[in-house]
Design a protein around this motif. Structure first.
Motif, PDB file in Angstrom:
ATOM      1  N   ASP A  61     -16.607 -33.934 -14.792  1.00  0.00           N
ATOM      2  CA  ASP A  61     -15.974 -33.038 -15.752  1.00  0.00           C
ATOM      3  C   ASP A  61     -15.090 -33.892 -16.652  1.00  0.00           C
ATOM      4  N   LEU A  62     -14.758 -33.374 -17.835  1.00  0.00           N
ATOM      5  CA  LEU A  62     -14.016 -34.174 -18.807  1.00  0.00           C
ATOM      6  C   LEU A  62     -12.665 -34.673 -18.288  1.00  0.00           C
ATOM      7  N   PRO A  63     -11.820 -33.840 -17.667  1.00  0.00           N
ATOM      8  CA  PRO A  63     -10.527 -34.365 -17.186  1.00  0.00           C
ATOM      9  C   PRO A  63     -10.693 -35.487 -16.161  1.00  0.00           C
ATOM     10  N   ASN A  64     -11.718 -35.400 -15.327  1.00  0.00           N
ATOM     11  CA  ASN A  64     -11.961 -36.443 -14.330  1.00  0.00           C
ATOM     12  C   ASN A  64     -12.472 -37.712 -14.994  1.00  0.00           C
TER      13      ASN A  64
ATOM     14  N   GLY B 253     -25.867 -45.606 -10.251  1.00  0.00           N
ATOM     15  CA  GLY B 253     -25.523 -44.224 -10.574  1.00  0.00           C
ATOM     16  C   GLY B 253     -26.394 -43.609 -11.650  1.00  0.00           C
ATOM     17  N   ASP B 254     -26.753 -42.350 -11.459  1.00  0.00           N
ATOM     18  CA  ASP B 254     -27.329 -41.513 -12.507  1.00  0.00           C
ATOM     19  C   ASP B 254     -26.211 -40.569 -12.925  1.00  0.00           C
ATOM     20  N   ILE B 255     -25.640 -40.804 -14.108  1.00  0.00           N
ATOM     21  CA  ILE B 255     -24.387 -40.172 -14.498  1.00  0.00           C
ATOM     22  C   ILE B 255     -24.631 -38.948 -15.377  1.00  0.00           C
ATOM     23  N   PHE B 256     -23.954 -37.858 -15.013  1.00  0.00           N
ATOM     24  CA  PHE B 256     -24.047 -36.610 -15.758  1.00  0.00           C
ATOM     25  C   PHE B 256     -22.642 -36.213 -16.203  1.00  0.00           C
ATOM     26  N   LEU B 257     -22.473 -36.047 -17.516  1.00  0.00           N
ATOM     27  CA  LEU B 257     -21.181 -35.719 -18.094  1.00  0.00           C
ATOM     28  C   LEU B 257     -21.197 -34.263 -18.553  1.00  0.00           C
TER      29      LEU B 257
ATOM     30  N   THR C 146     -13.081 -30.541 -12.089  1.00  0.00           N
ATOM     31  CA  THR C 146     -11.796 -29.894 -12.325  1.00  0.00           C
ATOM     32  C   THR C 146     -12.017 -28.388 -12.276  1.00  0.00           C
ATOM     33  N   ASP C 147     -11.359 -27.741 -11.323  1.00  0.00           N
ATOM     34  CA  ASP C 147     -11.553 -26.313 -11.113  1.00  0.00           C
ATOM     35  C   ASP C 147     -10.426 -25.813 -10.217  1.00  0.00           C
ATOM     36  N   GLU C 148     -10.127 -24.535 -10.324  1.00  0.00           N
ATOM     37  CA  GLU C 148      -9.031 -23.972  -9.530  1.00  0.00           C
ATOM     38  C   GLU C 148      -9.291 -24.047  -8.032  1.00  0.00           C
TER      39      GLU C 148
END
Length: 320
Positions: free
Chosen positions: A6-9, A33-37, A101-103
């Motif tokens: 996630d963007l904040p991470n 790594g196979d990276i997913f943004l 990033t999540d509650e």
């Protein structure tokens, strides 16, 4: 290995460039790594000048000479996150890294089922995959005095799959020091959600009963995680040269049965105990191949005239 940001991470990870392990993590991500943004490139324009420059530098490095370039705008899991996350992902994601990033991310992280890291915990999560700074490490089995190595290198897991035809062939008194101790140590990250346990062994050579094995494993996992595991037992009669313990992020390999200890004595006839990390692309592919072979066995035993599968028949890594 799939890696989701996630963007904040992602921002947090990029800003950790001064960390002594940042280069090691970057090399791992680039090679394996196979990276997913979970965001598009345009959203980066809102970042501060310094962060934006660091991100551009990182993406240039990651796009150079890699097998797979990062995939943009690819999120994972319905938000807010919940326990349904474990059912929403596909087979390959059970070996993935999740920087989210999540509650509810803290709750899922504490479950200890998958490597789900909160913001600012990206580098420790990646480094936890290394086995004494490497992907594969061989230890002298005859110098081991207990299963501390398993606990030290345990990673979060949805499943513990043990393949050892003779793991229950010794007297029951040895089972606490070996198979049940191994399971206890592999559960060290779990809290409130126990991993599924699948043991594949020779039913005809066992010095114990299905009821005893299932009951003991449920007791052990309840003590460690506050929840009983689903336990499944599968019969295997063919000879297996190597014995394996497969979890989501690690594979433990032995040339001899995992019945190493008889009280305080090391009784193994084997020489090598090997720990393999799935962050390495080849290691993960090998473990997936082993799981595919085990699936063939499970399918055969499910349809056999004499039942070859006992217990709860629940797993994320195998289909029952």
């Amino acid at each position: 290995m799939r890696v989701y940001f996630d963007l904040p991470n992602f921002r947090s990870y990029i800003k950790s460039a001064s960390n002594e392990n940042f280069k090691t993590c970057n090399n791992m991500l680039k090679t394996h790594g196979d990276i997913f943004l979970a965001f598009d490139k345009d959203s980066l324009n809102k970042e501060g000048k310094q962060v934006l420059q660091a991100i551009k530098q990182w993406t240039t490095q990651m796009n150079s000479g890699v097998k797979n370039e990062p995939v943009w705008n690819k999120s994972i899991g319905k938000r807010p996150l919940s326990d349904s996350f474990y059912d929403e992902i596909d087979a390959e994601d059970y070996h993935a890294l999740f920087f989210l990033t999540d509650e509810n991310v803290s709750t899922l992280s504490k479950h200890g089922c998958l490597l789900i890291a909160e913001e600012k915990k990206e580098i420790p999560a990646i480094m936890s995959l290394f086995v004494e700074n490497v992907a594969t490490k061989e230890f002298n089995a005859r110098k081991m005095t207990n299963w501390q190595l398993v606990e030290t290198h345990a990673s979060p897991c949805t499943d513990i799959i043990i393949v050892d035809p003779y793991i229950f062939s010794q007297p029951e008194i040895t089972h606490d020091d070996n198979v049940y101790s191994i399971i206890r140590n592999l559960c060290k990250h779990a809290d409130g959600k126990a991993p599924n346990v699948v043991i594949i062994y020779n039913f005809g050579k066992a010095a114990t009963t299905f009821k005893t094995v299932i009951g003991k494993i449920k007791q052990v996992t309840k003590e460690v995680t506050n929840e009983e595991s689903n336990v499944t037992l599968v019969d295997i009669s063919r000879a297996e040269h190597d014995r394996y313990i497969i979890t989501n992020y690690k594979r433990f390999k032995s040339g001899d049965s995992f019945t190493y200890f008889d009280g305080n004595n090391n009784a193994t006839k084997g020489r090598d105990f090997t720990i393999v990390s799935h962050y390495d692309r080849d290691n993960l592919e090998n473990s997936i191949d082993i799981l595919a072979d085990l699936q063939v066995l499970v399918d055969q035993k499910k349809s056999a005239a004499i039942p070859g599968v006992q217990g709860d028949k629940v797993s994320y890594l195998l289909n029952f």
